[in-house]
Each structure stands twice: as C-alpha cells, then as structure tokens.
Design an enzyme around this catalytic site. Structure first.
Site, PDB file in Angstrom:
ATOM      1  CB  SER A 138     -37.268  17.097 -63.573  1.00 33.83           C
ATOM      2  OG  SER A 138     -38.588  16.131 -63.332  1.00 33.83           O
ATOM      3  CE1 TYR A 151     -35.832  12.337 -67.415  1.00 28.07           C
ATOM      4  CE2 TYR A 151     -37.270  12.487 -65.399  1.00 28.07           C
ATOM      5  CZ  TYR A 151     -36.629  12.884 -66.847  1.00 28.07           C
ATOM      6  OH  TYR A 151     -36.794  14.180 -67.116  1.00 28.07           O
TER       7      TYR A 151
END
Length: 291
Positions: A138, A151
């Site tokens: 990510s 996260y």
C-alpha cells in the site's frame, strides 16, 4: 504458465487478480479464510465455472492452515510458482481508542499473516530454486493519512518483512515484487467492511472529530482527478503484467496509484538508499537473483 496461490481472494483485488490470471492461462489457487462465509461462498460459486481457477481455504492467522493450503496446492498441481500475499483488513478510527489487542490482531492479519504463508511456501520454492513472492502492499506507508493508524502500522510492517525476506529468498532464485496500490474506494470491500476501535469510551472522547472520520472515504475518493477510472482491476492488471515478465526482469517495486500522490518517486529514492546501504555493508549479493 505458472501455478499461483493468492490469499484474500473472496473480494476486491484478490478476486479480480484470480480471475485475470486464470483467464490468461495460469493455474490459480484462490484462497480465502472461509469457504462458507457469505463472501467466501459467493466467490467460490462464481469461481466454480472458471477454467484454471480453483479455491482453497486458507486462514492467514493460522500456520497450520497456511501449511495445509500450500501442501494442497503442491499435491494437486505438482508445484508452486507464485505466491500473491494479498489478504488484509482495514481499521478506521482514533489511534488511542484501539486497544493493544486490536493493534496486535491487525498486525497479525496484515503482516504476520504473509509471513506465515511465506513459511509454508518457501520450503517448496527453495527446493526448486525458483518462484516469485508478490506482495500487495500500500502507498499508505508513505501518505500516512489520519484515522487509519493501525492499518498504516500493519502495512509498514508488511512492507518491511517483504523487503528483508527478499534478501534471503533471492539467494535461492526466488524473485520479489511489491505492488503498492494507492487508495481505492470502489470495487473492494475495504472501507465497507472496516473494523472500529473497541474502546468506545476513548472513541467518545474524540467525538469532536467524528465529522472528519465520517467523510474519510469521500475525501479519499475526491483525490482522483476527473477522467481517471479508479478501478481495482488496474491493480490486477499490473500484477498480471509483472508475472508475465521474464525471470530476473520483474521490478522490485511498482506503484498503482489513482490519487497520484507521488509515492513512486519517494519509494524509488528510498529503495536506492537502502540498496546503497546494503552494498556498503558488503551484502550486495543479496540484492541479486541467484540462479
């Protein structure tokens, strides 16, 4: 064509990648935590009619499950060529409101889960002295937006494990690619299925910020310029492109970012700095694929 194991295939990028690779002729083993959950059962039924596409149950929070899934793939296909570490989950909320158990659980799913799958797969890849570990990471480890703290931490750990594993895996002919998608707000269950912090008292103390959290997904979607289609299929297509490249020519890192945050430039410089440091240590051979 390759034998490919994909984790987290019931929805989103994992599902699209499984379909894309199978249609290109790869033998794809699409894994999901449960074949009887609503998402898992629906996807398994969809995949049943697709040539070259098989389903397997794999819970990344269990080493026994990872071992059994990989063993099943090798028993059925005779080999394993590619592991796509894609499984992951999203937490939204205030960092202080996430308990230590919350944070530990997310890191367990998003980072340690990939390590478990690697531990199950690497003995086979090392023995055949070939294979690819492909990680769906990510851009968030660079952009670090608010209200997604656990996260961000978990994906940073995921990325770091991918990098340090690559040094050792490369010496057994195993390639590594980290595909870094930017924020995707449609075509996945990431935001709709996100979990919240379990400490509700602390969450309530941050109530003044609730309007900001409420428009998190909308704010993220607004970053995409008109005319750009932020379809997660673009990530699946990039994974397929990378896997089609000849052995030794796969990029170590590639970015698919519809928000155009400039993460590709940041990571290019960061990886050059890292590689220079590894060379200075005298471990330059770990940056090269041994055949």
């Amino acid at each position: 064509m390759s034998v490919v194991l994909i984790t987290g295939s019931s929805t989103g990028i994992g599902r699209l990648t499984a379909l894309t690779l199978a249609r290109q002729g790869h033998q794809v083993y699409a894994s999901m935590r449960s074949l009887t959950s609503p998402d898992g059962a629906a996807t398994a039924a969809e995949f049943a009619g697709v040539e070259n596409l098989h389903v397997v149950e794999l819970d990344v929070t269990s080493q026994e499950s990872a071992n059994a899934a990989v063993r099943s793939v090798v028993d059925r296909a005779g080999r394993l060529d590619v592991v796509v570490n894609n499984a992951g989950h999203l937490y939204v909320g205030y960092v202080e409101a996430f308990t230590d158990d919350d944070l530990t659980h997310l890191i367990d799913v998003n980072a340690v889960g990939a390590h478990r799958v690697n531990r199950a797969a690497l003995p086979y890849l090392r023995e055949q002295r070939s294979g690819t570990l492909l990680y769906v990471g990510s851009t968030i480890i660079v952009t670090t937006p608010p209200f997604l703290g656990p996260y961000v931490a978990s994906k940073a750990a995921f990325d770091a494990l991918a990098v340090v594993t690559s040094y050792e895996a490369s010496q057994f002919g195993i390639e590594t690619t980290i595909v870094m998608p930017g924020a995707i707000t449609r075509g996945t269950a990431h935001f709709p299925n996100a979990s919240r912090a379990t400490d509700t008292a602390v969450t309530a103390a941050y109530a003044a910020l609730d309007p900001l959290v409420a428009r998190n997904e909308e704010a993220t979607a607004s970053l995409v310029r008109p005319g750009i289609d932020p379809d997660p299929q673009g990530v699946a297509d990039e994974i397929a492109r990378v896997l089609a490249l000849p052995r030794g020519e796969k990029p170590f890192r590639t970015v698919v970012d519809f928000t155009e945050a400039g993460v590709d430039h940041v990571m290019a410089f960061a990886d050059l700095t890292r590689e220079a440091f590894v060379h200075r240590l005298g471990f330059g051979e770990t940056l090269r694929l041994q055949r």
